[in-house]
Structure formats: structure tokens, C-alpha cells
Design a protein around this motif. Structure first.
Motif, short mmCIF file in Angstrom:
data_model
loop_
_atom_site.label_atom_id
_atom_site.label_comp_id
_atom_site.label_asym_id
_atom_site.label_seq_id
_atom_site.Cartn_x
_atom_site.Cartn_y
_atom_site.Cartn_z
N VAL A 204 5.69 -4.63 4.52
CA VAL A 204 4.64 -3.84 3.87
C VAL A 204 4.92 -3.56 2.41
O VAL A 204 4.07 -3.04 1.71
N ALA A 205 6.10 -3.88 1.92
CA ALA A 205 6.43 -3.49 0.55
C ALA A 205 5.72 -4.38 -0.45
O ALA A 205 5.62 -5.59 -0.30
N GLY A 206 5.28 -3.76 -1.55
CA GLY A 206 4.77 -4.51 -2.68
C GLY A 206 3.34 -4.97 -2.52
O GLY A 206 2.89 -5.27 -1.45
N CYS A 207 2.64 -5.03 -3.66
CA CYS A 207 1.26 -5.48 -3.62
C CYS A 207 0.96 -6.52 -4.68
O CYS A 207 0.02 -7.28 -4.53
N SER A 208 1.72 -6.56 -5.77
CA SER A 208 1.30 -7.42 -6.86
C SER A 208 2.43 -8.19 -7.51
O SER A 208 2.18 -9.03 -8.35
N SER A 209 3.68 -7.92 -7.15
CA SER A 209 4.77 -8.55 -7.87
C SER A 209 5.05 -9.95 -7.36
O SER A 209 5.04 -10.21 -6.19
N SER A 210 5.35 -10.84 -8.27
CA SER A 210 5.82 -12.17 -7.89
C SER A 210 7.15 -12.46 -8.56
O SER A 210 7.59 -13.59 -8.65
N ASP A 211 7.84 -11.41 -9.05
CA ASP A 211 9.14 -11.58 -9.67
C ASP A 211 10.16 -11.99 -8.63
O ASP A 211 10.01 -11.76 -7.45
N PRO B 77 9.89 -3.96 -8.87
CA PRO B 77 8.84 -3.44 -7.98
C PRO B 77 8.33 -4.53 -7.05
O PRO B 77 8.12 -5.68 -7.45
N GLY B 78 8.16 -4.16 -5.79
CA GLY B 78 7.66 -5.10 -4.80
C GLY B 78 8.75 -5.85 -4.06
O GLY B 78 8.46 -6.57 -3.11
N ILE B 79 10.01 -5.69 -4.48
CA ILE B 79 11.14 -6.34 -3.80
C ILE B 79 11.74 -5.33 -2.82
O ILE B 79 12.19 -4.25 -3.21
N ALA B 80 11.73 -5.65 -1.54
CA ALA B 80 12.26 -4.76 -0.50
C ALA B 80 13.67 -5.21 -0.11
O ALA B 80 14.01 -6.39 -0.21
N LEU B 81 14.47 -4.27 0.37
CA LEU B 81 15.84 -4.56 0.79
C LEU B 81 16.03 -4.25 2.27
O LEU B 81 15.47 -3.31 2.80
N THR B 82 16.86 -5.05 2.92
CA THR B 82 17.36 -4.71 4.24
C THR B 82 18.59 -3.81 4.06
O THR B 82 19.14 -3.72 2.96
N PRO B 83 19.06 -3.15 5.12
CA PRO B 83 20.34 -2.45 5.02
C PRO B 83 21.47 -3.42 4.70
O PRO B 83 21.43 -4.59 5.09
N ASP C 60 10.69 -10.82 -1.37
CA ASP C 60 9.48 -10.79 -2.19
C ASP C 60 8.36 -11.39 -1.34
O ASP C 60 8.23 -12.61 -1.21
N LEU C 61 7.56 -10.51 -0.76
CA LEU C 61 6.50 -10.97 0.14
C LEU C 61 5.24 -11.36 -0.59
O LEU C 61 4.30 -11.86 0.01
N ASN C 62 5.23 -11.14 -1.91
CA ASN C 62 4.05 -11.48 -2.69
C ASN C 62 4.28 -12.71 -3.56
O ASN C 62 3.43 -13.08 -4.36
N GLY C 63 5.45 -13.31 -3.41
CA GLY C 63 5.70 -14.55 -4.13
C GLY C 63 4.89 -15.68 -3.54
O GLY C 63 4.24 -15.55 -2.51
N SER C 64 4.93 -16.81 -4.18
CA SER C 64 4.18 -17.97 -3.69
C SER C 64 5.14 -19.17 -3.64
O SER C 64 5.35 -19.85 -4.66
N PRO C 65 5.76 -19.44 -2.48
CA PRO C 65 5.55 -18.73 -1.21
C PRO C 65 6.39 -17.46 -1.13
O PRO C 65 7.32 -17.27 -1.91
N ALA C 66 6.06 -16.61 -0.15
CA ALA C 66 6.86 -15.43 0.09
C ALA C 66 8.26 -15.86 0.57
O ALA C 66 8.40 -16.85 1.29
N TYR C 67 9.30 -15.14 0.13
CA TYR C 67 10.65 -15.56 0.49
C TYR C 67 11.58 -14.37 0.61
O TYR C 67 11.27 -13.25 0.18
N THR C 68 12.74 -14.61 1.20
CA THR C 68 13.83 -13.64 1.19
C THR C 68 15.04 -14.32 0.57
O THR C 68 15.21 -15.54 0.68
N GLU C 69 15.86 -13.52 -0.09
CA GLU C 69 17.07 -14.06 -0.70
C GLU C 69 18.24 -13.14 -0.41
O GLU C 69 18.21 -11.96 -0.76
N ALA C 70 19.26 -13.68 0.25
CA ALA C 70 20.49 -12.92 0.50
C ALA C 70 21.37 -13.00 -0.74
O ALA C 70 21.55 -14.08 -1.32
N ILE C 71 21.90 -11.86 -1.15
CA ILE C 71 22.78 -11.80 -2.30
C ILE C 71 24.05 -11.06 -1.92
O ILE C 71 24.08 -10.33 -0.93
N SER C 72 25.10 -11.25 -2.69
CA SER C 72 26.39 -10.63 -2.36
C SER C 72 27.06 -10.13 -3.63
O SER C 72 26.82 -10.63 -4.74
#
Length: 378
Positions: A16-23, A342-348, A362-374
Motif C-alpha cells: 500500500v505504500a506510495g502513490c507517485s514515486s518511481s525513484d 517517498p514511496g519506498i517501503a521497507l521490510t523489517p 518501489d511498487l510504483n516503478g515500471s515495473p514494480a520491484y523490490t531490492e534487498a540491500i545490506s
């Protein structure tokens, strides 16, 4: 099983996070502004060396939202989970990419996090929470052969929450007297000790393990007006659990401890917004508490010599953004190490081998994606 952890709610924010960001999710670091059984052997992870420089976040795995998601990355193995309904879990060799384990939950079961893993073994938990017969299955895999087994003579797991720090894990069991008891165990040796118990209908929950301490909560008189939830800590080397003095009695939620310091949060069960809570710090058992502000509930984690947590901000447009903060002994105030767009959600977050892992979506990207970082916790 008594409840679903609030951390699941944090995961749902990905939907549900974010409405307009594609960053992209690239972070914006900011400058530092009674015992039974045998005691499990200590973790084999080398001691962390504290470096207060803001860490550089590394990109680990970028996938479509409906693709594979990083669970954790051990020094020898990578653990991922698919987006299917059951959450098929895959453990692969980090160097060769060879799949060693493909764990598919039984019908009606769903895989849970974390996956407890060391250089030789992995533990995967599945739960069936729907229907008249809720159940928890736990499987231990030998990563040298891929063979599966149970937990031997360890007490059975009775709550879905497992706290893990490399090869040490903590969980709740129900004993012969129908008490809820906290168990700390070694994944390699399957030795354990009972930290403490609470009489029914009370129960123990929210275990968080660090290099030297297990932190957990004790709930008494649930489902009544007298409900009380208290955070306690116990040394992994032995000894009784000790309560963490609360800012407000009976509404402590969860926390993490390392090196004698504890960060915990407080929110009432009746609060309509349990996904946010007020956090506090005690640098030692007899030190005064310090307010840390509002945090995302169930995101407090110990890794290396650090205690970390997530926060949420809402901009003028109503769009959410998430941040990661940390503290260690010697810092006058917490240090922000991640500021999401804004619009980027995090997991625990998770911790493995003195490294912190988190997934940004980033669910508003094209395509929507997730990225794991460390980032290193050294």
C-alpha cells in the motif's frame, strides 16, 4: 498459536505504500548527527568492531515484486523465498549458485521468517494459522546433504515467532504444566536452556537475539482489561531473565539488547495505530531511560555492537518514507544510516554475520520491484 506479530503488518505496507514515486530504492545516508538443560555454545561469528562512520549500503538482490525475495545472506549461503502463496524457500551456495535446499511447505502451511542458518545447518518454519487445527512445523536441514530432520529432543515450538542470531535461536514452547516458556537453543548442537516461563493464559513472545542477550516480552492476563506486557532480557551465557523498567507500565512491546544496553518500544494493545510505538533507551540496567521518539513497531534489532530500528515519516502529500537509525555505546544520540525516498517501503531488518539486510520496495516503478540491500554492523 496466539497471535500474528505486528511485523507482518509492516510487511503488508509493501502493498500500500506510495502513490507517485518511481525513484529507485538507493538509500541516502546522512552524516552522524531459572535454567534447564545445557547452555548453548556461543555464536561462531567473530566479535564486531564498532565503527561509527555511516556505512555504505550495497545492493544484494533486485527482483520484480512477484519474484524471489531475500530472507538472509550467510557467509556461505543465500536464502530466498518466492512470492507464491506458500512461500517456497530456497537455500543456495553463495559461490557456485547451486541450490542445496528447496523447501516447499505442506498444503495449508505458509513459510515464516527468519530462517536460522549457520555454516552447516538451516532451520525453516512453516505455520498453519487458518482453520480449527493451527500448527507449526519446523524443519532442520543439513546443508552438506540437503537432508531434512526435526529438532531432536528440543521442546516443540508453540509460537510462530523465532528470534535468531546466526546459529543461536530463541522461541516459545508450552511445557507439561501448560506454561509458555522461552527456550534458547543452538542450531548446530540442538542443546538448549529454558530461560523462564509464564502461567497460562499468559504467554511469551517477541524473542530477539543478539550476540550476548535474548530480549523477549511476557504477556499476562491477555484478552482482559488487566492485560500487561513487559519486556525482559537474559544473558545467553546463563542466569535469570530480568525485566526492563518501563516508561509506562504494562504497554512495553518488544526490544533488543546488546552489551548491557536495551532499546524497546511501548504501545497499548488498544491503540488504533499499533504499527508505530514510542521507543526508549537504557544504556545499562540501572541507567535512566532516554526517549528516542516514535519507531515502526517490531523493527528493533541488534546486530554486531549496534541496536537498529526503523521509523516512518509522512510528507505533505501524504506519501510515506522510511528511515533506519542505529545506536551503540559511546554515541550521544542515534545515528541515521538510511533515508528512503517517498514511496519506498521497507521490510523489517535481519542480521547475519554482523551484516544488516533489509528489502526496499518501489511498487510504483515500471515495473514494480523490490531490492534487498545490506550494510555492515561492524
Amino acid at each position: 498459536m496466539r497471535r500474528t506479530t505486528v511485523a507482518v503488518g509492516i510487511l503488508l505496507v509493501l502493498g500500500v505504500a506510495g502513490c507517485s514515486s518511481s525513484d529507485t530504492s538507493s538509500p541516502e545516508p546522512q552524516p552522524s548527527t531459572p535454567s534447564s538443560g545445557s547452555t548453548p555454545p556461543p555464536s561462531t561469528t567473530p566479535p564486531a568492531q564498532t565503527n561509527t562512520a555511516v556505512p555504505v549500503w550495497a545492493k544484494v538482490l533486485r527482483q520484480p515484486v512477484d519474484g524471489q525475495h531475500l530472507v538472509t545472506q550467510q557467509r556461505k549461503y543465500v536464502v530466498t523465498r518466492s512470492s507464491d502463496e506458500a512461500g517456497t524457500t530456497t537455500i543456495a551456495d553463495k559461490s557456485s549458485k547451486k541450490v542445496l535446499v528447496r523447501h516447499i511447505p505442506a498444503k495449508g502451511f505458509v513459510a515464516q521468517s527468519p530462517v536460522v542458518i549457520d555454516d552447516h545447518w538451516a532451520l525453516v518454519e512453516d505455520i498453519r494459522s487458518e482453520g480449527a487445527d493451527p500448527k507449526i512445523n519446523v524443519v532442520r536441514y543439513d546443508l552438506s546433504t540437503g537432508s531434512a530432520s526435526g529438532l531432536g529432543k528440543l521442546p516443540p515450538v508453540s509460537e510462530p515467532e523465532i528470534g535468531a542470531y546466526d546459529g543461536t535461536f530463541a522461541y516459545s514452547t508450552t511445557d507439561a504444566r501448560n506454561r509458555s516458556c522461552l527456550i534458547v537453543a543452538s542450531l548446530a548442537s540442538l542443546t538448549s536452556r529454558e530461560v523462564g516461563c509464564v502461567a497460562a493464559p499468559g504467554y511469551i513472545a517477541d524473542p530477539v537475539v543478539s550476540s550476548d542477550t535474548v530480549t523477549f516480552s511476557e504477556i499476562t492476563a491477555p484478552e482482559t482489561a488487566g492485560r500487561c506486557k513487559q519486556v525482559l532480557t537474559a544473558s545467553l551465557s546463563g542466569g535469570p531473565a530480568r525485566p526492563v523498567p518501563a516508561a509506562t507500565k504494562c504497554i512495553q512491546w518488544s526490544g533488543a539488547s546488546v552489551g548491557g544496553a536495551t532499546v524497546w518500544s511501548e504501545v497499548a494493545a488498544s491503540d488504533p495505530d499499533q504499527y508505530q510505538s514510542k521507543a526508549y533507551l537504557r544504556e545499562s540496567a540501572d541507567a535512566p531511560s532516554r526517549a528516542l521518539g516514535v519507531v515502526a513497531t517490531d523493527t528493533i534489532l541488534a546486530c554486531g555492537n549496534w541496536i537498529l530500528w526503523e521509523t516512518r515519516a509522512v510528507g505533505s502529500s501524504g506519501e510515506e518514507s522510511f528511515q533506519i537509525n542505529r545506536w551503540t555505546a559511546g554515541l550521544a544520540k542515534p545515528q541515521r544510516i538510511y533515508s528512503g525516498k517517498p514511496g519506498i517501503a521497507l521490510t523489517p531488518m535481519t542480521c547475519q554475520d554482523n551484516m544488516v539486510y533489509v528489502e526496499a520496495a518501489d511498487l510504483n516503478g515500471s515495473p514494480a520491484y523490490t531490492e534487498a540491500i545490506s550494510a555492515t554492523a561492524s
